[in-house]
Design an enzyme around this catalytic site. Structure first.
Site, PDB file in Angstrom:
ATOM      1  N   HIS A 121       0.748  -1.378  -0.004  1.00  0.00           N
ATOM      2  CA  HIS A 121       0.044   0.053   0.011  1.00  0.00           C
ATOM      3  C   HIS A 121       0.823   1.301  -0.007  1.00  0.00           C
ATOM      4  CE1 HIS A 121      -2.768   2.943   1.928  1.00  0.00           C
ATOM      5  NE2 HIS A 121      -3.786   2.195   1.565  1.00  0.00           N
ATOM      6  N   ASP A 198       3.245  -4.236   7.824  1.00  0.00           N
ATOM      7  CA  ASP A 198       2.128  -3.496   7.597  1.00  0.00           C
ATOM      8  C   ASP A 198       0.930  -4.370   8.017  1.00  0.00           C
ATOM      9  OD1 ASP A 198      -0.150  -1.960   6.931  1.00  0.00           O
ATOM     10  OD2 ASP A 198       0.611  -1.444   4.874  1.00  0.00           O
ATOM     11  N   GLN A 201      -4.371  -4.929   6.995  1.00  0.00           N
ATOM     12  CA  GLN A 201      -5.431  -5.631   6.782  1.00  0.00           C
ATOM     13  C   GLN A 201      -5.073  -7.294   7.439  1.00  0.00           C
ATOM     14  OE1 GLN A 201      -7.859  -4.849   4.858  1.00  0.00           O
ATOM     15  NE2 GLN A 201      -7.010  -3.002   4.016  1.00  0.00           N
ATOM     16  N   LYS A 224     -10.172  -0.220  10.956  1.00  0.00           N
ATOM     17  CA  LYS A 224     -10.586  -1.454  10.076  1.00  0.00           C
ATOM     18  C   LYS A 224     -10.984  -2.524  10.854  1.00  0.00           C
ATOM     19  CE  LYS A 224      -7.073  -0.213   6.419  1.00  0.00           C
ATOM     20  NZ  LYS A 224      -7.943   0.517   5.469  1.00  0.00           N
ATOM     21  N   CYS A 364      -5.075   2.240  -3.621  1.00  0.00           N
ATOM     22  CA  CYS A 364      -3.665   2.674  -3.303  1.00  0.00           C
ATOM     23  C   CYS A 364      -2.294   1.803  -3.508  1.00  0.00           C
ATOM     24  CB  CYS A 364      -3.742   3.188  -1.663  1.00  0.00           C
ATOM     25  SG  CYS A 364      -5.087   4.429  -1.230  1.00  0.00           S
TER      26      CYS A 364
END
Ligand code: 7TS
Length: 406
Positions: A121, A198, A201, A224, A364
């Site tokens: 991302h 990261d 997600q 999220k 993104c």
């Protein structure tokens, strides 16, 4: 998992889009919020609101205790060894910027390499581009296979003693691919590199234990994972925190200040300049408790099943191409797809006319879409309140769009 019961906790899911019930399949962009989270935030402002770590009055003590309790809840959720390893930020983007600027600017130099995947991302890419420019370090990319998978041999080929940091998404927000962070970290550590994950997600969807993964940084956003917008977390292994420079300065992050200089407070305060989003941290804590009540293993199982069902259904729609792993276990709860004849935005627009919310575009991850030669994809992404009937409506809408527009 009782989806019908869970749905009752989410007021927004009663909303109509025109004449249709809302079918919310844009969870990778942001999730909806249960009453338990909304109430926790309301309770803070109604009953405990005060600034933290500075007053000795009762409200300030209550607010400080609640804020630190939220930190402990997040630390336990991530399996961190110490609550001080949890820094509250504005979200995954700020967390990744913090890793890049606080660690990167201090520890990288010309000749060093920063290794990323091609599907990062922009939030786990652009900060490293800037740090590379600042320090003279070089960016390198691990390519993926045809289904968005990382081949360990390809990864190892890229590892060398010059690689000082590996920056990787635990789960891709486009392919959905879930990486073997534990193994990738083990290999990175073997060449002396640190690993920045990261987790935007993955934290919402996959059981995570940072000590078991072994990674050095782990970043994610509350919004999220049922929590509020504007708050996130950067987990940093304690031994790295001393060798990092803060990237924001001011109140709350100092121990001593004179006219000419200042000394930093100990972590995590060192990295939390200014008044933090206390209600946000409390909301995140309520979200974590909500997820823990269901159990992250259950969340994961549920989403794998939804992936399986979506892949089966979409594969039978002529003209639709799915990207990412075909094996539902190898992806987080999302499926991206496209048609060569109808633009992704047009498919999303027809879906919206049936009340189905999906995201379309490059999500993104522009370099990835350029590499794939696909301008845009449609992405359906799931959470605990989605079920098979939502996917039936998605597939119906996709068929309708293709019929109308191709
Ligand atoms: N990393 C990944 C893998 C993401 O998917 C996102 C947001 C971020 C970082 C940044 O998170 P933020 O909360 O700081 O904005 N991804 C998406 C998405 O896929 N659609 O909308 C936002």
């Amino acid at each position: 998992m009782n989806v019908k019961e869970i749905k009752k906790d989410f007021p927004i899911l009663k909303k109509k889009i025109g004449a249709n019930d809302l079918v919310y399949l844009d969870n990778a962009a942001t999730s909806q919020k249960p009453v338990q989270v909304i109430e926790a935030i309301k309770d803070f402002y109604e009953n405990h609101n005060a600034n933290v770590h500075r007053g000795i009055h009762t409200l300030s003590e209550e607010a400080s205790d609640m804020y630190e309790d939220a930190r402990a809840v997040v630390a336990a959720f991530l399996g961190a060894a110490h609550p001080e390893e949890i820094v509250f930020t504005r979200g995954a983007t700020e967390s990744l910027n913090m890793a890049a600027f606080s660690w990167g600017n201090k520890n990288l130099k010309k000749g060093d390499k920063i290794l990323l995947t091609v599907f990062e991302h922009h939030s786990n890419l652009v900060p490293w581009q800037i740090v590379a420019k600042n320090t003279g370090a070089e960016l390198m990319y691990i390519k993926t296979g045809a289904q968005g998978e990382i081949d360990m041999a390809e990864y190892e080929k890229n590892l060398s003693p010059e690689v000082k940091i590996v920056c990787i998404a635990h789960a891709s927000n486009v392919f959905g691919t879930v990486l073997d962070i534990k193994e990738m970290t083990r290999k990175a550590h073997a060449v002396g590199a640190v690993v920045c994950v990261d987790g935007a997600q993955s934290a919402p969807h996959i059981p995570v234990n940072v000590q078991s993964l072994g990674c050095d940084f782990y970043a994610f956003s509350a919004h999220k994972m049922l929590g509020p917008m504007g708050v996130g977390v950067l987990y940093t292994k304690k031994n790295l925190m001393e060798n990092m420079i803060p990237c924001q300065f001011g109140g709350g992050m100092i121990s001593e200040v004179s006219h000419k200089s200042a000394e930093w407070a100990s972590p995590p305060e060192k990295f939390e300049a200014g008044t933090p989003d206390v209600a946000g941290a409390i909301g995140l804590s309520a979200a974590v408790k909500y997820l823990e009540k269901i159990g992250m293993e259950e969340v994961r199982k549920h989403e794998v099943e939804l992936n399986k069902y979506t892949i089966e259904k979409l594969q039978s729609v002529e003209g639709i191409k799915i990207i990412g792993p075909k094996d539902p276990v190898k992806r987080t709860g999302l499926v991206s797809f496209y048609s060569e004849k109808v633009h992704a935005h047009d498919i999303a627009s027809v879906l919206n006319s049936s009340g189905v919310a999906v995201r379309s575009g490059h999500h993104c991850a522009m370099p990835l879409h350029t590499e794939l030669g696909i301008a845009a994809t449609v992405r359906a992404s799931y959470y605990i309140y989605n079920d098979h009937s939502d996917i039936d409506k998605l597939v119906e809408g996709v068929k309708k769009a293709l019929k109308m527009l191709s």
